[in-house]
Design an enzyme around this catalytic site. Structure first.
Site, PDB file in Angstrom:
ATOM      1  N   HIS A  23      82.290  40.675 -13.460  1.00 59.32           N
ATOM      2  CA  HIS A  23      82.883  39.358 -13.740  1.00 59.32           C
ATOM      3  C   HIS A  23      81.769  38.328 -13.952  1.00 59.32           C
ATOM      4  O   HIS A  23      81.839  37.505 -14.869  1.00 59.32           O
ATOM      5  CB  HIS A  23      83.730  38.875 -12.544  1.00 59.32           C
ATOM      6  N   LYS A  47     100.274  42.325  -6.772  1.00 52.87           N
ATOM      7  CA  LYS A  47      99.415  43.189  -5.948  1.00 52.87           C
ATOM      8  C   LYS A  47      99.153  42.513  -4.603  1.00 52.87           C
ATOM      9  O   LYS A  47      99.067  41.297  -4.527  1.00 52.87           O
ATOM     10  CB  LYS A  47      98.056  43.404  -6.633  1.00 52.87           C
ATOM     11  N   ARG A  96      85.932  46.774 -20.599  1.00 55.13           N
ATOM     12  CA  ARG A  96      84.887  47.676 -20.093  1.00 55.13           C
ATOM     13  C   ARG A  96      84.880  48.991 -20.856  1.00 55.13           C
ATOM     14  O   ARG A  96      83.836  49.545 -21.145  1.00 55.13           O
ATOM     15  CB  ARG A  96      85.132  47.979 -18.602  1.00 55.13           C
ATOM     16  N   SER A 134      86.935  45.657  -9.145  1.00 53.47           N
ATOM     17  CA  SER A 134      87.191  45.185  -7.773  1.00 53.47           C
ATOM     18  C   SER A 134      87.848  46.298  -6.956  1.00 53.47           C
ATOM     19  O   SER A 134      87.538  46.490  -5.782  1.00 53.47           O
ATOM     20  CB  SER A 134      88.110  43.962  -7.794  1.00 53.47           C
TER      21      SER A 134
END
Ligand code: PNS
Length: 174
Positions: A23, A47, A96, A134
């Protein structure tokens, strides 16, 4: 066609639970592309987060204090509505790997349908960060692995505290 705004504001939205070096790399690069970059934490996420919104705001502020055109905020509801309310014309997202592409394309197209005046802009993750998430960081530290270099040092300290405390309460409960 709308003219280019005098000040280009971009929103970099996410869960940031917690912020990783991936990030951070994107924020650093984004800060050079836009007049203002707002790093915005989603509040009403389905979440179950490890860190509260306040803790994530604190972590982001600690890590981003050196960037004069980067601001930390949080939002609820639709991202495009928040972006419009902030006067932003760009949504910044990172990709990514190919596996990110499908979800990101769907979100970008839906967001464009909701607000055609707001563009989603993708930056490719640097090679050095393309494997960091994460979720994996939390999994690794939770299983006793080494996360050095994956998150900023201040975030690593907070993660250690959180997982040591969780370990202690589990031990106490036994
Ligand atoms: O870090 P994440 O979990 O990949 O971020 C996802 C995020 C926050 C960008 C996305 O869930 C989002 O924009 N949520 C806000 C609600 C919304 O606008 N939903 C419609 C998206 S098309």
């Amino acid at each position: 066609m709308a003219a280019k705004p005098a000040t280009v504001i971009a929103i970099y939205p996410g869960s940031f639970d917690p912020i990783t070096n991936g990030h951070l790399d994107l924020i650093e690069r984004g800060s050079k592309l836009f007049d203002r970059l707002v790093v915005a934490i989603l509040c009403n996420d389905e979440k179950e987060p490890l860190f509260s919104v306040e803790e994530r705001m604190d972590m982001l502020r600690e890590v981003l204090s050196g960037y004069s055109n980067v601001e930390v905020d949080h939002f609820e509801g639709l991202l495009v509505d928040y972006a419009a309310a902030r006067g932003a014309t760009v949504l910044l997202r990172g990709i990514r790997a190919i596996s990110d592409y499908e979800k990101e394309l769907q979100m970008a197209l839906m967001n464009r349908r909701l607000r055609p005046d707001i563009e989603t802009l993708f930056l490719m993750s640097s090679e050095a960060h393309s494997f960091i998430s994460s979720r994996l960081v939390k999994e690794i530290i939770g299983l006793g692995g080494n996360i050095a270099g994956l998150v900023p040092p201040s975030v690593e300290v907070r993660l250690r505290k959180r997982f040591n405390a969780a370990g202690a309460s589990v031990r106490q409960a036994k």
